[in-house]
Design an enzyme around this catalytic site. Structure first.
Site, mmCIF file in Angstrom:
data_model
loop_
_atom_site.group_PDB
_atom_site.id
_atom_site.type_symbol
_atom_site.label_atom_id
_atom_site.label_comp_id
_atom_site.label_asym_id
_atom_site.label_seq_id
_atom_site.Cartn_x
_atom_site.Cartn_y
_atom_site.Cartn_z
ATOM 1 N N HIS A 62 -10.909 57.594 59.963
ATOM 2 C CA HIS A 62 -11.202 57.968 58.583
ATOM 3 C C HIS A 62 -10.585 56.960 57.616
ATOM 4 O O HIS A 62 -9.390 56.678 57.653
ATOM 5 C CB HIS A 62 -10.584 59.349 58.344
ATOM 6 N N GLU A 114 -13.026 59.682 63.135
ATOM 7 C CA GLU A 114 -12.579 60.155 61.824
ATOM 8 C C GLU A 114 -11.182 60.787 61.871
ATOM 9 O O GLU A 114 -10.283 60.427 61.129
ATOM 10 C CB GLU A 114 -13.573 61.198 61.285
ATOM 11 N N SER A 117 -14.150 60.463 51.720
ATOM 12 C CA SER A 117 -13.407 61.676 52.049
ATOM 13 C C SER A 117 -13.695 62.749 51.000
ATOM 14 O O SER A 117 -14.855 63.075 50.769
ATOM 15 C CB SER A 117 -11.913 61.364 52.178
#
Length: 482
Positions: free
Chosen positions: A425, A329, A217
């Site tokens: 994600h 995600e 991230s």
């Protein structure tokens, strides 16, 4: 953004800090570093050194300024407790260290004492959290499990400045001329930590000439930006970027707009006014007006105006990459924000970002959003997942390959059983950090993925021989092919 850990991970929170040692100490776990002798601890064959400072505290006159390297010292210190974490807008519930402060530039080290491999490859983890949250003291990022299973590596995790302490442009504010690095201070913190690792890690059994920087991230984006910072490439040879790319930055215009919103919220006119505000007030202001808007700035002083173009021109062609993204995600943000809040956020973002697109591009966006969606939040989740994470990852791989560099690229499609998430994600994090209690994914798959990550850190190639593979079959991971 918050991820729930408390029902999955067993950990103890504390508010303790390391102290100077003036009497006897454990010589077996004492390591001489440039800024002192640090005395670690051992548990179940894993030695750890926690809360080691790698820069001077960025407080007082150093607030909003570039990090300064530590002073030399021969004093002896505990390295038993994590250092203070950066002040967060929206904290993660699995932070072991509960103390947060501007004085946050600390790192942590884990090594398997039972493995006598000399000069172990070093993996330096840079946490995510949208540049506003997270730390190197999260229980889910502890290196103990990983180095127990993969004993011939050494793991480092770091803290760096978040929020407006690490990523705020003051160029439009009276007095801002004294804070030119402020839009990228968090990245400069990371680079400073890498310098410390380079100069000191040999004392812990690590190889300073075989360092992999690794993140997910905001951390994944950070490790793709660090190769573009002048002088940083001397400190690492390889990059593992999970769901991060240098497009996760902002322009000077976007950064200044964020600064103006914060200044208005606080009723401040000058940097001097800001310096008088306490830490809690500043971070509350950022949290109120900058949700998912905090990024490093493409300012041409530290980061190039066109990072992807820099990669295409060979800026990092001598660095090997393992990089990838996840199929769903943005579903993580839907789950953590709540469906209705996510839809409102996405509508606002689209109004500001997509309204100005040419008509033919709007048509492409609308067409893409209609493909394969069922729930009313899915079009926006697909759109932002594609534009924030998936397309930039592919572009990174293409540019690195065109420039003659190496990129091993993945597309993570394994779906979690939890509602909404699917292959969201961060779903791969419990796998690579060896937290089987946090995932219901097939055990053999998890072992294989983790081994490939470590194999890349060791050799620059994630492929496994039959002897190395948990499946007993060789796994060849080819380079990205245009």
């Amino acid at each position: 953004m918050k991820r729930e850990f408390k029902n999955l991970l067993k950990f103890e929170e504390y508010e303790y800090l390391n102290s100077e040692i003036t009497g006897d100490y454990d010589k077996a776990h004492a390591v001489k570093c440039v800024n002192g002798v640090f005395v670690g601890t051992e548990e179940n064959g894993v030695a750890s050194w926690l809360g080691i400072p790698y820069a001077k505290p960025p407080v007082g006159e150093r607030r909003f300024k570039a990090p300064e390297y530590v002073d030399k010292s021969d004093r002896v210190f505990e390295a038993k407790y994590y250092g203070k974490c950066a002040i967060e807008s929206d904290g993660y519930p699995d932070n072991v260290q509960k103390l947060h402060a501007e004085d946050c530039l600390y790192l942590n080290i884990w090594v398997n004492e039972d493995d006598k491999t000399a000069k172990k490859p070093v993996m330096v983890w840079i946490h995510g959290g949208a540049y506003v949250a997270g730390s190197g003291s999260q229980a889910s990022y502890s290196g103990a499990n990983l180095v127990q299973k993969q004993s011939d590596i050494l793991l480092v995790t770091i803290n760096y400045r978040l929020n407006m302490y690490g990523f705020m442009d003051f160029s439009s504010v009276p007095g801002g001329e004294n804070f030119k690095t402020a839009p990228c201070n968090g990245l400069l913190d990371q680079a400073m930590a890498l310098r410390w690792v380079h100069e000191n890690i040999a004392g812990f059994g690590g190889d300073p000439d075989n360092v992999t920087i690794w993140g997910e991230s905001a951390g994944g984006a950070s490790v793709t930006m660090l190769p573009l910072i002048s002088g940083s490439q001397q400190y690492f040879k390889k990059v593992i970027a999970q769901s991060g790319a240098p497009s996760q930055t902002r322009s000077a215009e976007e950064a200044i707009a964020c600064t103006n919103d914060v200044m208005e919220y606080l009723g401040c006119k000058t940097v001097s006014d800001l310096m008088k505000k306490d830490a809690k007030t500043l971070v509350e202001a950022a949290g109120a007006v900058l949700t998912l808007r905090m990024f490093p700035e493409r300012d041409e002083r530290i980061l190039p105006l066109e990072p992807h173009e820099a990669y295409a021109n060979g800026a990092a062609k001598d660095i090997s990459f393992l990089q990838g993204c996840n199929k769903d995600e943005m579903n993580y943000f839907v789950a953590s924000m709540g469906v209705e809040d996510f839809k409102a956020w996405a509508a606002d973002r689209k109004t500001k970002k997509y309204a100005g697109l040419p008509s033919e591009e709007k048509a492409l966006v609308e067409s893409f959003c209609k493909e394969g969606t069922v729930e009313d939040w899915e079009p926006d989740s697909r759109l932002f997942g594609q534009s924030w994470f998936i397309a930039p990852c592919v572009r990174m791989s293409e540019n690195q390959t065109k420039a003659g560099g190496k990129s091993y690229t993945y597309y993570y499609r394994v779906e979690a059983s939890a509602p909404i998430l699917k292959a969201a994600h961060g779903e791969e994090l419990p796998i690579v950090f060896c937290h089987p209690e946090m995932t219901d994914i097939d055990v053999t798959f998890c072992k294989t993925m983790r081994k490939m990550w470590v194999q890349f850190a060791k050799t620059g190639n994630p492929s496994l021989t039959a002897e190395q593979s948990p499946t007993g079959k060789a796994i060849d991971w080819p380079l990205y092919d245009l």
